[in-house]
Design a protein around this motif. Structure first.
Motif, mmCIF file in Angstrom:
data_model
loop_
_atom_site.group_PDB
_atom_site.id
_atom_site.type_symbol
_atom_site.label_atom_id
_atom_site.label_comp_id
_atom_site.label_asym_id
_atom_site.label_seq_id
_atom_site.Cartn_x
_atom_site.Cartn_y
_atom_site.Cartn_z
ATOM 1 N N CYS A 210 2.243 7.022 3.539
ATOM 2 C CA CYS A 210 2.649 5.619 3.741
ATOM 3 C C CYS A 210 2.284 5.148 5.142
ATOM 4 N N VAL B 64 -1.397 4.269 5.414
ATOM 5 C CA VAL B 64 -1.918 3.068 4.743
ATOM 6 C C VAL B 64 -1.223 1.781 5.174
ATOM 7 N N ASN C 268 0.839 -1.213 0.000
ATOM 8 C CA ASN C 268 0.000 0.000 0.000
ATOM 9 C C ASN C 268 0.865 1.250 0.000
ATOM 10 N N CYS C 269 1.965 1.196 0.714
ATOM 11 C CA CYS C 269 2.803 2.386 0.854
ATOM 12 C C CYS C 269 3.391 2.813 -0.500
ATOM 13 N N GLU D 220 2.003 2.408 -3.385
ATOM 14 C CA GLU D 220 0.962 3.038 -4.188
ATOM 15 C C GLU D 220 0.578 4.403 -3.652
ATOM 16 N N ALA D 221 0.692 4.573 -2.346
ATOM 17 C CA ALA D 221 0.251 5.832 -1.743
ATOM 18 C C ALA D 221 1.310 6.921 -1.841
#
Lengths: 152, 504
Positions: free
Chosen positions: A101, A104, A69-70, A72-73
């Protein structure tokens, strides 16, 4: 694909926090334990955290998720995957400290590094070392560095 | 509250230039010796509770700590020593018996250190264990009077029926330590190491935890005066049984596991209610004679269909030779003798330090007596009570033992620092404790590895010593006292040990 990852054995974690001590030293400028704590304390921090509840404890560091997730964020592209190890690494020169980051991360393994630069601080598997410092210095083998199956 | 007269036994030295206030020592001490002051960011120590276990010293990442005996001196007095004075202070304050752990710490003569081994020179060849086979395997159990064979089509056939035997890859077993006196992780470390090394560990009087049944083939199960955890599955799950009559650290004394240590798991394993004291009576209430002992031995043999050897463990006391003779005649396959310096999880200090005889004397006396009576083959002899090194093992076997039991040495391999506070249940090394914060400090993966390493190292040294003597099988060394000589012993001691003085 098999990659080396840090494996947590919570039943053997004794909550001594030596992993935190040695992580901090590893990421300090001098890499000298006494100097790191006495002189560089304000510019360095541990990237592993011991979580405790009663007698249960374990050392938590970034799980190096396959679908991160990090990554993508991250708005600046600082968070990237190292092509060799597959580890998620934060390029500190690109990080702008927006903390997305941290928002998420499902493991809560990223922390704000407010010691000077305002960047996201996370485990980098001690890039360049044969074994991460937390694993090397865990007195009870509650952390091990093992080949595990990871998704591409 | 009245002033306590007890002064700290240890003093903790903290090198301020190296202390990084990481608080590892604070977290590692179950005796609350170290504390962190948030206001000034410093760690300080209060020596009074220090047991001298060195956990903090070992864990400190900057080697900033040192533990020393307190330099506080009493006015010198050869008769009224500091420990005698301090013990009186303690009893005047508590009104109770003094308790302690581990084996006798008094300076009685250690006969191992007054015996030397032989080596071959010129007239007989020594053997190089790196080049030639060296046999450490031995079998424990009753041996037949003689072997009878008959000729058949396939060649010679053995007609004599040989009773059940324990096969030991090395003549060293782990002695009895119960689940309760030591942690589950300590038990599992011993069990796994015994399995890997091809030897046995002993359940003590703690029963057998369900998770340890898988090590049954390497387990000796004890049946002691409290009969804790004894049931048919327990008897049948293991390789041998042992009736515990006595223990070297506390001959004539029973056992007492305080209720606080009887957790749910321990209560189930021992088959007693949770939180109740587990009291092992001093005598077996069904054994008041050799004949009674025989009944129990054969009750156990019947229960297990004569499939496993039965051992009887006694403490080494004054008339140990006739006692052992009686045990053999009662039908025991193994006689285990535990000497004066044998360890314990808890014993009255006065008993531990004053009752029993050294194991060296007991082995010599028992081996000789059983030979004289022509019954030595009917039982194997296991020596226990402070076997500290491979040379102690070799000397014990040369004196007449078939094998030895080690327990203190095994615990030292697991981290024990002989602080002698086992009875407090606050073992910082995760051994003699049931506190969930402390027990996980002993990782059985590490524990088993360290124990196997110890046994491997000792077996290499034993082979080297045997090779030097020109002996290639441990069974050829047994009772071969010609390989021993006494140094600095008087004639009475030499005669009791059955050895010659050095120079003869």
């Amino acid at each position: 694909m098999k990659k080396k990852r840090i494996v947590i054995h919570e039943e053997y974690c004794i909550g001594c926090r030596l992993c935190e001590v040695h992580c901090l030293v590893q990421h300090s400028k001098s890499r000298d334990i006494v100097k790191a704590f006495k002189e560089e304390r304000s510019s360095t921090m541990a990237r592993v955290m011991v979580e405790e509840s009663g007698p249960v404890s374990f050392a938590l560091q970034c799980r190096q998720c396959s679908e991160s997730n990090c990554l993508e964020a991250c708005i600046s592209g600082a968070m990237h995957r190292d092509p060799e190890t597959g580890a998620v690494v934060c390029d500190e020169s690109k990080c702008v400290g927006c903390w997305m980051c941290i928002m998420v991360c499902p493991a809560g393994a990223i922390r704000q590094n407010l010691t000077g630069t305002h960047i996201a601080s996370k485990c980098d598997l001690c890039y360049g070392s044969a074994m991460p410092a937390c694993v090397l210095n865990c007195p009870n083998e509650a952390l091990t560095y093992e080949e595990v199956e990871v998704r591409d | 509250m009245a002033l306590s007269y007890i002064s700290p036994q240890f003093i903790i030295e903290r090198d301020a230039s190296r202390c990084i206030a990481c608080q590892v020592c604070v977290r590692q001490c179950a005796n609350d010796v170290h504390s962190y002051n948030e206001e000034d960011g410093l760690v300080s120590s209060h020596s009074l509770n220090c047991a001298g276990c060195h956990r903090c010293v070992t864990a400190c990442p900057t080697q900033a700590l040192n533990v020393r005996l307190s330099p506080l001196d009493f006015r010198p007095h050869a008769n009224w020593t500091p420990s005698i004075i301090t013990n009186i202070y303690k009893q005047a304050e508590s009104g109770g018996m003094l308790l302690t752990g581990m084996g006798c710490d008094q300076p009685y003569r250690i006969y191992w250190d007054h015996m030397v081994l032989n080596a071959s020179q010129v007239t007989n060849p020594s053997i190089d264990p790196l080049r030639e086979p060296m046999e450490l395997k031995t079998y424990l159990g009753s041996k037949p009077e003689q072997l009878e064979f008959s000729q058949s089509q396939d060649g010679l056939e053995l007609d004599t029926e040989i009773g059940p035997q324990l096969e030991l890859a090395i003549p060293i077993m782990f002695s009895a330590m119960s689940y309760g006196s030591i942690s589950f992780n300590a038990c599992e470390s011993l069990a796994r190491a015994a399995q890997i090394a091809g030897t046995y560990y002993n359940t003590g009087e703690g029963g057998l935890h369900p998770d340890l049944y898988k090590y049954g083939a390497n387990t000796v199960a004890q049946v002691a005066s409290g009969r804790f955890g004894v049931h048919l599955n327990y008897l049948n799950a293991v390789a041998a049984l042992e009736i515990k009559v006595g223990q070297g650290a506390k001959p004539g004394i029973g056992g007492h596991l305080p209720g606080e240590k009887v957790s749910l798991d321990i209560s189930r394993t021992r088959m007693i209610p949770q939180g109740t004291d587990a009291i092992s009576p001093a005598p077996h209430h069904d054994i008041y004679s050799i004949e009674d002992l025989r009944q129990l031995i054969f009750a156990l043999k019947e229960a297990t269909h004569y499939s496993k050897p039965v051992s009887v463990k006694v403490a080494a006391v004054h008339n140990i030779a006739p006692i052992a003779s009686g045990i053999v005649r009662a039908g025991a396959d193994i006689v285990a003798i535990d000497g004066l310096r044998g360890g314990t999880g808890a014993a009255p200090t006065v008993i531990r330090n004053n009752v029993g005889i050294p194991i060296e004397m007991a082995i010599a006396a028992v081996d000789q007596r059983l030979r004289d009576e022509g019954i030595r083959h009917r039982a194997s002899l296991v020596a226990a009570g402070s076997i500290r090194s491979s040379s102690d093992v070799v000397k014990a076997i040369a004196l007449g033992a078939d094998a030895v039991y080690i327990a203190t040495s095994a615990l030292v391999a697991l981290g024990c620092h002989l602080c002698q506070r086992c009875y407090t249940g606050k073992c910082n090394w995760g051994i003699a404790t049931q506190d969930p914060y402390l027990t996980k400090r002993l990782n059985p993966n590490i524990g088993a590895r360290r124990l196997v390493n110890l046994l491997r190292a000792w077996s290499l040294e034993i082979k080297e010593m045997m090779g030097g003597m020109g002996v290639n099988s441990i069974e050829s060394l047994r009772g071969n006292r010609d390989h021993l000589r006494g140094v600095g012993l008087n004639q009475v001691e030499l005669d009791a040990l059955g050895i010659k003085a050095a120079g003869y």
